[in-house]
Design an enzyme around this catalytic site. Structure first.
Site, short mmCIF file in Angstrom:
data_model
loop_
_atom_site.label_atom_id
_atom_site.label_comp_id
_atom_site.label_asym_id
_atom_site.label_seq_id
_atom_site.Cartn_x
_atom_site.Cartn_y
_atom_site.Cartn_z
N VAL A 77 -6.61 0.42 4.70
CA VAL A 77 -5.39 0.82 5.38
C VAL A 77 -4.88 2.07 4.67
O VAL A 77 -5.19 2.29 3.51
CB VAL A 77 -4.33 -0.32 5.34
N SER B 92 -4.64 8.53 4.98
CA SER B 92 -3.20 8.78 5.07
C SER B 92 -2.86 10.26 5.23
O SER B 92 -1.95 10.62 5.98
CB SER B 92 -2.49 8.22 3.84
N CYS C 195 0.81 -1.23 0.00
CA CYS C 195 0.00 0.00 0.00
C CYS C 195 0.85 1.28 0.00
O CYS C 195 1.61 1.53 0.93
CB CYS C 195 -0.94 0.01 1.20
#
Ligand SMILES: N[C@@H](CCC(=O)N[C@@H](CS)C(=O)NCC(=O)O)C(=O)O
Length: 218
Positions: free
Chosen positions: A50, A63, A10
């Site tokens: 995620v 993020s 990722c």
């Protein structure tokens, strides 16, 4: 202890890893298989994505928000001190999130025609970085910035993709390539991926029917 929940490939998680390494913050990483997410992950992840950052029994997602938080609580500050420049960097970080999607869609293209169509799209999007880059808007305060941490994962993958198909080098005009070279030389960036990233990346997208990965012969 700061804990990141990650998927090995990722790029969004990698942004947070680079920021943590630039700040010399100790952290743990829990890797999950996004195709078979464990129950504990489903219980704490609002969107099933995620990265997650676990801190003080709380969970952060997204993020760009995670790296902002890390920047506020750990020194040295990586965002520019000037509020206007900082806001510009946040805007271009958002744009960078979209570029990561464009890049993934290029890799996921199932045939040559789709690949070329997505290549042209990514090229147009990358060109939009040239004006702010040349105007100095993307500069930090003379040091590595949070914006750099957010773009390094994109450039690392561009380099890998260019190794597979050399014509992809044309997607990055010289000013972008120079920026990329500068970021990829940072120890924080070099150490931000698992050792066998390349093999895993190729295997993952090959299994998804990527036309580009078929060119590797793997
Ligand atoms: N906007 C999100 C994007 C995160 C994202 O798309 N993560 C991917 C892995 S790279 C994911 O978790 N995908 C699982 C899914 O969409 O179900 C961020 O910046 O954190």
């Amino acid at each position: 202890m700061i804990k990141l929940v990650s998927f090995v490939l990722c790029p969004y998680v990698q942004r947070a890893v680079i920021a943590l390494r630039e700040k010399s913050v100790e952290y743990e990483v829990a890797y999950i298989d996004l195709a078979h997410p464990p129950e504990w992950f489903q219980a704490i992840s609002p969107l099933g994505k995620v990265p997650l950052l676990e801190v003080e029994d709380q969970v952060l997602f997204e993020s760009s928000v995670i790296i902002d938080y890390l920047d506020e609580v750990f020194q040295p500050r990586l965002h520019p001190m000037d509020p206007l420049r900082r806001a510009q960097h946040k805007a271009w970080i958002e744009f960078g999130s979209g570029l990561l999607v464009d890049q993934m869609e290029l890799v996921l293209a199932k045939d040559e025609a789709a690949f070329h169509e997505r290549q042209a799209h990514l090229e147009r999007q990358l060109k939009l970085l040239l004006a702010p880059l040349e105007a100095g808007v993307l500069d930090g305060d003379g040091v590595f910035s949070l914006l750099d941490a957010a773009y390094a994962p994109l450039f690392m993958r561009q380099e890998l993709l260019t190794e597979i198909r050399v014509e992809l080098a044309g997607l990055q005009p010289q000013p972008l390539q120079s920026w990329s070279d500068r970021l990829l030389a940072r120890p924080s960036v070099k150490g931000s991926l698992v050792d066998d990233f390349r093999e895993r990346y190729i295997a993952f997208f090959s299994a998804k029917g990527s036309w580009l990965m078929q060119q590797t012969g793997i």
